[in-house]
Design a protein around this motif. Sequence first.
Motif, PDB file in Angstrom:
ATOM      1  N   MET A   2     -11.725  -5.794  -3.694  1.00  0.00           N
ATOM      2  CA  MET A   2     -12.586  -5.664  -4.872  1.00  0.00           C
ATOM      3  C   MET A   2     -13.895  -6.413  -4.634  1.00  0.00           C
ATOM      4  O   MET A   2     -13.902  -7.494  -4.056  1.00  0.00           O
ATOM      5  CB  MET A   2     -11.897  -6.234  -6.109  1.00  0.00           C
ATOM      6  CG  MET A   2     -10.736  -5.407  -6.598  1.00  0.00           C
ATOM      7  SD  MET A   2     -11.226  -3.814  -7.250  1.00  0.00           S
ATOM      8  CE  MET A   2     -12.080  -4.292  -8.719  1.00  0.00           C
ATOM      9  N   GLU A  25      -6.803  -6.443  -4.368  1.00  0.00           N
ATOM     10  CA  GLU A  25      -7.540  -7.568  -4.946  1.00  0.00           C
ATOM     11  C   GLU A  25      -8.581  -8.105  -3.956  1.00  0.00           C
ATOM     12  O   GLU A  25      -9.702  -8.409  -4.330  1.00  0.00           O
ATOM     13  CB  GLU A  25      -6.558  -8.675  -5.325  1.00  0.00           C
ATOM     14  CG  GLU A  25      -7.175  -9.822  -6.068  1.00  0.00           C
ATOM     15  CD  GLU A  25      -7.485  -9.501  -7.521  1.00  0.00           C
ATOM     16  OE1 GLU A  25      -8.391 -10.139  -8.062  1.00  0.00           O
ATOM     17  OE2 GLU A  25      -6.828  -8.622  -8.088  1.00  0.00           O
ATOM     18  N   LEU A  71      -8.356  -0.067  -4.594  1.00  0.00           N
ATOM     19  CA  LEU A  71      -8.689  -1.254  -3.824  1.00  0.00           C
ATOM     20  C   LEU A  71      -7.694  -2.359  -4.120  1.00  0.00           C
ATOM     21  O   LEU A  71      -7.261  -2.533  -5.258  1.00  0.00           O
ATOM     22  CB  LEU A  71     -10.090  -1.738  -4.185  1.00  0.00           C
ATOM     23  CG  LEU A  71     -11.240  -0.756  -3.952  1.00  0.00           C
ATOM     24  CD1 LEU A  71     -12.542  -1.346  -4.461  1.00  0.00           C
ATOM     25  CD2 LEU A  71     -11.342  -0.379  -2.496  1.00  0.00           C
TER      26      LEU A  71
END
Length: 67
Positions: A16, A13, A11
């Motif tokens: 997330m 940033e 993922l």
Amino acid sequence: MSKSEEKKIFLTEEEMPKQWYNINPDLPKPLAPPLNPQTGKPLGPDDLSVLFSHGADQAGNEHGQIH
């Protein structure tokens, strides 16, 4: 799961999760404690000590500071 079936999801940033949900209070009964794979007994503080630093000697210098 065999190695050929193993999948990894990466993922960014932005992808997330920003919030988490603790399911433990909503379970019908508490989860069993994690077991030591060598003894089959519940993990104790000594079993976890290899994961967590307990002093300056493991932190890298006499003051416990990491540079």
